[in-house]
Design an enzyme around this catalytic site. Structure first.
Site, PDB file in Angstrom:
ATOM      1  CG  ASP A 229       5.195  43.038  13.424  1.00 56.00           C
ATOM      2  OD1 ASP A 229       4.371  42.259  13.092  1.00 56.00           O
ATOM      3  OD2 ASP A 229       4.424  44.101  14.018  1.00 56.00           O
TER       4      ASP A 229
HETATM    5  C1  BGC Z   1       1.266  42.245  13.908  1.00 52.33           C
HETATM    6  C2  BGC Z   1       1.851  41.171  14.461  1.00 52.33           C
HETATM    7  C3  BGC Z   1       1.510  39.983  14.136  1.00 52.33           C
HETATM    8  C4  BGC Z   1       1.854  39.834  12.590  1.00 52.33           C
HETATM    9  C5  BGC Z   1       1.338  38.562  12.084  1.00 52.33           C
HETATM   10  C6  BGC Z   1       1.391  42.226  12.294  1.00 52.33           C
HETATM   11  O1  BGC Z   1       0.548  43.072  11.700  1.00 52.33           O
HETATM   12  O2  BGC Z   1       1.823  43.513  14.170  1.00 52.33           O
HETATM   13  O3  BGC Z   1       1.445  41.425  15.752  1.00 52.33           O
HETATM   14  O4  BGC Z   1       1.929  38.802  14.789  1.00 52.33           O
HETATM   15  O5  BGC Z   1       1.218  40.974  12.165  1.00 52.33           O
HETATM   16  O6  BGC Z   1      -0.060  38.441  11.711  1.00 52.33           O
END
Ligand code: BGC
Length: 735
Positions: A229
């Site tokens: 993530d």
């Molecule tokens: C989120 C993800 C997301 C990623 C990219 C993170 O803050 O938890 O779900 O895909 O950011 O934006």
């Protein structure tokens, strides 16, 4: 695994660089070898392609795209085919923008209704979330775009999400928090899995070898890439060793750390090569993919409208809906009629390419009926509602309430809304409340509203979908993919959420969602699986074919539309295991079917149950176990409305325990090898009295239980009974 052929051509510096992104949304390429850079984008219910300021918090804008209902909404459709179509549409939009991987779906479980991201997740039930997640991934990947199933795993709260350790036992992980991922991996083979921010039992998911390599790859056979993530990486070298292939977004110091770890021997070259191979394979997959990329904006808007229609759940209706086409003026109250809530905040926030408002859609759907609209929940509006033949009050959560990054603190709707609804208890006509929220809310007005339509966050066409349903052009058919609780204090994790800042104990274990309310006999506002239509359905002729040895079953039954409106009925198949070695839920969802029927029509519906439908994770076995004995198969209109049921018997498997001399006699007796020998020794004791009791426990059930609970090596201390302790010790020693 065999390495990608280009791995041998790369320098260490190039390898280290490939393991982190090139930018916020792009992977690194290797131009000198003709390896292109590919790009990824959020998100689960609409493309969030940014081209200027980039962020993962939903602050900066992105290019306009179709905004579909969020996962919480679409889950209420129980419609895998719909999820697949939405996935396919998202793939087309992604391809049109040159995006190779779409960062979704999120299949985390709703452990608490307060989780700030519940709107982005499907369900409190792992079977349902897994099936719908797999359908979504099939749709996306069928269109030549990779999916990224997220957030792996046990990311069930936003409070302290980047550091908190979910303290959770293996059975609970296996039965509740991992199966949705497992189903998606096994059934839809996503190109990527996104690991979660949090820790599990102390170890960051991004560095968790058990999670990323043993379970995900060795057990489930995942052959894609694991991406972090955004900013989830704590120690890049430890991550690579654990199975985290790609760090996102670009990390300025990641490659240097990898090189240093390689040099010092802390990081194995084989581990680095494996991660690099997976990055190169993903780039190959993306480069080879084909599929349409011309976006039919109108068709996608119509699909979003259909999805929103199937998502709404009619919670109650004492004749207020559908509304008549003409007649006395219709009174509409609440700002959401004009400025609807249609999505949540954070990384999944989309800039919609169109937005249907409920008010405009209602005006179009009711050309022969005057609509008096009041934006404010004030005294003037209350007078109008009290005097109206039909009133619709729009309620819901404010935009700031539901977001990635923090959790809610209450289940309550804003006070001005509930106070207004309280004020219109006394009235002349019918009152419908439309709720727009991405997660469960309490509804103190339920007792005096004539109808409640839960619209969720319905995406950009949610407004016209609502008009379709309120007017009766379509019957609602959604059913709740999560329980709507009566009171926050009743909810499963209430006393164990959000933890102490560094850890959160999952003390409720496997009992979340309906498993919790049912096990504790707690009332709910509306149970899991509940939802009404504009017609009625009858269930009949249950017929179950069992393969007892394989532990599978085919469930067939007939549904008849006994009303006068065409509609779809969502039927749920639950399995109950009334007697088991360890406590199990009252019953669990193991199948579902959606049947659209014209008035008076009937259809035979068949649902297959596989072995897993009957199994649970037994810690002594460290594996799934189907116990021998009786199970009940239930066919329900909701978890609390079982229409047909039938007991079946399965051969199952013996539970082989690790036995020691201190194990209870009862456990020794059930062991297939040692059991008969122990029994023979015991049968001799006390002139055959013990044997008689073992043959017929009913002679003295209390004594029988006491005997079974005695550790084997203590039997000899029962002075008055001449157990052959030498023989018993020998059996224990040989085992
Ligand atoms: C989120 C993800 C997301 C990623 C990219 C993170 O803050 O938890 O779900 O895909 O950011 O934006």
């Amino acid at each position: 695994m065999t390495s990608h052929p280009l791995v041998t051509e790369l320098t260490d510096a190039e390898k280290a660089a490939l393991c982190t992104g090139a930018s916020f949304w792009e992977l690194m390429g290797v131009p000198r070898l003709g390896v292109p850079s590919i790009s990824v984008a959020d998100g689960p219910h609409g493309l969030r392609k940014q081209d200027r300021i980039v962020d993962n918090l939903g602050i900066a804008e992105s290019k306009p795209a179709t905004c579909f209902p969020t996962a919480a909404a679409m889950a209420s459709s129980f419609d895998s085919a719909l999820l697949e179509r939405v996935g396919a549409a998202l793939a087309v939009e992604a391809r049109a923008e040159g995006v190779s991987v779409l960062l979704g779906p999120g299949v985390n479980m709703k452990r608490t209704p307060l989780c700030g991201r519940n709107f982005e997740y499907f369900s409190e039930d792992p079977y349902l979330a897994g099936k719908l997640g797999a359908a979504f991934v099939r749709g996306v990947q069928g269109g030549g775009v990779g999916a990224s199933v997220k957030h792996f795993a046990a990311n069930n709260q936003e409070s302290h999400r980047m550091t908190v350790s979910a303290e959770v036992d293996e059975r609970t992980l296996r039965e509740i928090y991992l199966p949705a991922f497992e189903t998606v991996i096994r059934e839809a083979a996503p190109w990527t899995v996104m690991c979660a921010y949090n820790r599990i039992n102390g170890t960051y998911c991004a560095e968790n070898h058990w999670l990323l390599s043993e379970v995900l790859r060795a057990e489930w056979g995942f052959d894609g890439l694991v991406v972090s993530d955004w900013l989830a990486v704590n120690d890049r070298a430890a991550g690579i060793a654990a199975g985290l292939d790609l760090e996102m977004p670009h990390s300025p110091d990641g490659p240097a750390r990898v090189l240093a770890a390689l040099e010092s021997g802390e990081l194995d070259r084989a581990d680095l090569d494996r991660a690099v191979s997976r990055v190169l394979e993903l780039i190959d997959r993306a480069s080879a993919a084909t599929g349409p990329s011309a976006v039919d904006v109108d068709a996608h808007h119509e699909l979003a409208r259909a999805a929103a229609r199937e998502s709404a759940v009619l919670l109650q209706n004492s004749g207020a809906l559908p509304l008549a086409a003409g007649g006395a003026p219709l009174v509409v109250v609440g700002p959401f009629a004009e400025t609807p809530r249609f999505q949540g905040a954070g990384s999944s926030r989309v800039v919609p390419n169109r937005l249907d408002t409920p008010l405009a859609a209602l005006r179009a759907a009711f050309p022969d009926r005057r609509i008096d609209y009041f934006a404010d929940y004030d005294a003037q509006a209350a007078v109008a509602v009290a005097g109206a033949a039909d009133a619709i009050v729009f309620a819901g959560l404010p935009e700031q309430a539901e977001s990635e990054g923090f959790d809610r603190t209450t289940l309550e709707l804003p006070e001005d809304q509930t106070a207004f609804l309280d004020r219109v208890r006394e009235r002349r006509g019918r009152l419908t409340v439309v709720v727009q929220a991405g997660a469960a809310v309490t509804m103190p007005f339920a007792a005096h509203a004539d109808a409640i339509l839960f619209a969720w966050l319905g995406g950009q066409a949610g407004g016209s979908a609502l008009a379709d349903l309120l007017s009766g052009a379509h019957s609602p058919s959604g059913k709740l993919a999560e329980t709507l609780p009566l009171d926050l204090r009743n909810t499963p994790a209430h006393t164990n959420f959000p933890g102490n800042g560094s850890t959160v104990g999952y003390h409720e274990g496997i009992f979340i969602g309906y498993r919790w309310y049912e096990a504790h006999g707690l009332p709910t506002a509306f149970p899991f699986g509940h939802g009404l239509t504009y017609t009625t359905f009858a269930y009949s002729d249950l017929d179950i074919t069992v393969d007892s040895a394989a532990a599978t079953a085919t469930v067939a039954f007939t549904i008849t539309n006994t009303g006068s409106t065409a509609a779809a009925e969502i039927t749920q198949i639950y399995v109950a295991d009334p007697e088991s070695d360890l406590p199990r839920p009252v019953h669990e969802l193991k199948g579902f079917a959606r049947t659209h029927l014209e008035p008076g029509a009937s259809r035979r519906v068949t649902v297959e149950l596989d072995r897993r439908a009957f199994a649970y994770w037994h810690p002594d076995r460290a594996d799934w176990l189907v116990e021998s004995g009786e199970f009940t198969i239930e066919v329900g209109a909701s978890s609390a409305d079982i229409r047909l049921s039938q007991p079946i018997r399965l051969d199952g498997e013996p539970l082989r325990r690790t036995l020691t001399a201190t194990s209870p006699t009862g456990a020794w007796l059930t062991d297939p090898q040692a059991g008969p020998r122990v029994r023979a020794v015991l049968a001799e004791a006390a002139d055959g009295l013990v044997g008689a009791l073992l043959d017929n426990p009913q002679l003295d059930p209390g004594r029988y239980e006491m005997l079974l609970s005695m550790p084997l090596n203590r039997l000899g201390r029962v002075n008055s009974i001449d157990f052959d302790t030498r023989a018993l010790a020998e059996i224990a020693a040989q085992h």
